[in-house]
Design a protein around this motif. Sequence first.
Motif, PDB file in Angstrom:
ATOM      1  N   ARG A  11       0.833  -1.166  -0.018  1.00  0.00           N
ATOM      2  CA  ARG A  11       0.036  -0.057  -0.016  1.00  0.00           C
ATOM      3  C   ARG A  11       0.966   1.234  -0.084  1.00  0.00           C
ATOM      4  N   ASP A  13       3.078   4.192  -1.863  1.00  0.00           N
ATOM      5  CA  ASP A  13       2.799   4.987  -2.732  1.00  0.00           C
ATOM      6  C   ASP A  13       3.597   4.464  -4.029  1.00  0.00           C
ATOM      7  N   ARG A  16       1.436   0.890  -4.811  1.00  0.00           N
ATOM      8  CA  ARG A  16       0.027   1.038  -4.868  1.00  0.00           C
ATOM      9  C   ARG A  16      -0.530   0.975  -6.335  1.00  0.00           C
ATOM     10  N   PRO A  17      -0.150   1.792  -7.141  1.00  0.00           N
ATOM     11  CA  PRO A  17      -0.654   1.665  -8.528  1.00  0.00           C
ATOM     12  C   PRO A  17      -0.262   0.622  -9.373  1.00  0.00           C
ATOM     13  N   SER A  20      -2.937  -2.333  -8.076  1.00  0.00           N
ATOM     14  CA  SER A  20      -4.282  -1.772  -8.384  1.00  0.00           C
ATOM     15  C   SER A  20      -5.089  -2.566  -9.142  1.00  0.00           C
ATOM     16  N   GLU A  21      -6.344  -3.182  -8.772  1.00  0.00           N
ATOM     17  CA  GLU A  21      -6.945  -4.181  -9.397  1.00  0.00           C
ATOM     18  C   GLU A  21      -7.869  -3.608 -10.439  1.00  0.00           C
ATOM     19  N   THR A  22      -8.478  -2.605 -10.218  1.00  0.00           N
ATOM     20  CA  THR A  22      -9.507  -1.857 -10.993  1.00  0.00           C
ATOM     21  C   THR A  22      -8.986  -0.774 -11.528  1.00  0.00           C
ATOM     22  N   THR A  23      -9.274  -0.413 -12.880  1.00  0.00           N
ATOM     23  CA  THR A  23      -8.764   1.160 -13.682  1.00  0.00           C
ATOM     24  C   THR A  23     -10.107   1.771 -13.930  1.00  0.00           C
ATOM     25  N   GLU A 301     -14.966   7.552  -6.736  1.00  0.00           N
ATOM     26  CA  GLU A 301     -15.283   6.290  -6.035  1.00  0.00           C
ATOM     27  C   GLU A 301     -16.533   5.389  -6.230  1.00  0.00           C
ATOM     28  N   LEU A 304     -15.829   3.947  -9.668  1.00  0.00           N
ATOM     29  CA  LEU A 304     -14.831   2.650  -9.850  1.00  0.00           C
ATOM     30  C   LEU A 304     -15.513   1.346  -9.149  1.00  0.00           C
ATOM     31  N   SER A 305     -16.537   1.822  -8.026  1.00  0.00           N
ATOM     32  CA  SER A 305     -17.163   0.525  -7.529  1.00  0.00           C
ATOM     33  C   SER A 305     -18.180  -0.182  -8.648  1.00  0.00           C
ATOM     34  N   ARG A 308     -15.598  -2.041 -10.767  1.00  0.00           N
ATOM     35  CA  ARG A 308     -15.067  -3.229  -9.933  1.00  0.00           C
ATOM     36  C   ARG A 308     -16.185  -4.437  -9.915  1.00  0.00           C
TER      37      ARG A 308
END
Length: 326
Positions: A11, A13, A16-17, A20-23, A301, A304-305, A308
Amino acid sequence: MNHPNRPRRLRTDGIRPLVSETTLDASDLIAPVFIDATTDERVPIETMPGHERVPVEQAVERVQEIRETGVEAIIVFGVPESKDSEGSRAWADDGVVQKAVRRITAETDAYVITDVCMCEYADHGHCGLLEDDARQDPVLTVRNDETLDALARTAVSHAAAGADMVAPSAMMDGMVGAIREGLDDAGHTEVPIMSYAAKYESAFYGPFRDAADGAPAFGDRRHYQMDPANAREAMREVTLDVEEGADVLMVKPALPYLDIVRDVRERFDQPVAAYNVSGEYAMLHAASEQGWLDLEATAYESLLSIKRAGADLILTYFAEDVAGAL
């Protein structure tokens, strides 16, 4: 204490990118455009801050504004100059959507989708043709099979005007099959159908009905839109649309129905779309205006949800703002 498994290691910086599982990209988004044949200037939509009805003459300008943010696809909704009980302006060659689409496709590189429904064009505000006594009938009756012909005529007229994709939203039984047959018979075999395959009778649609002037004049839509309590029924609805030739499968609304988005994604191979509807947009704006939420962060957010959960495409009123931030 030794912790061999420390999720926090990933996690920082730097990493983290990368994990990341979802873009979320601008190319995932579809922006709604409201074209109004009754005005010669832009009209703000009070219940949807930042959105306007625009006259046909400004349709190209409006789409160019959207394209500048990186959003590639739009969906066109029309407000006609007149309405009747049959909704006949929906398929008119000189209808508001048809005129706007001709201009947009001629002068921009946007991917143009059109909404195929009767509610904006019928004086009763319902999504299909009504029985003669419907206004007095406490159990509203839509003539399903007669409506299919009107939906097919509308879709064909949109395709003839240059629409890249049509999106039937009436929730009539057999609508995808009727539209597919109509398009193919008219030589538009290359035009795909994005079906509102699981569209619920939702309380989150209020601001859109102001925007498109499509609120029912009487009664409600619970006899053709889905019961919010039902998930298994959604799978039956989607299966039927797949069998009839739907190319893209839409779930509407999005946020209260992420379980449905996930189920559709897991059970079907077609691309999945989700409609982040007007009420979802309006409530975040309202909370932001009160200082309770950060609008940009919560909008991102939320989208993104939806991604996801399994949506490949997201139709959202946040498209321009989020794309610009991306």
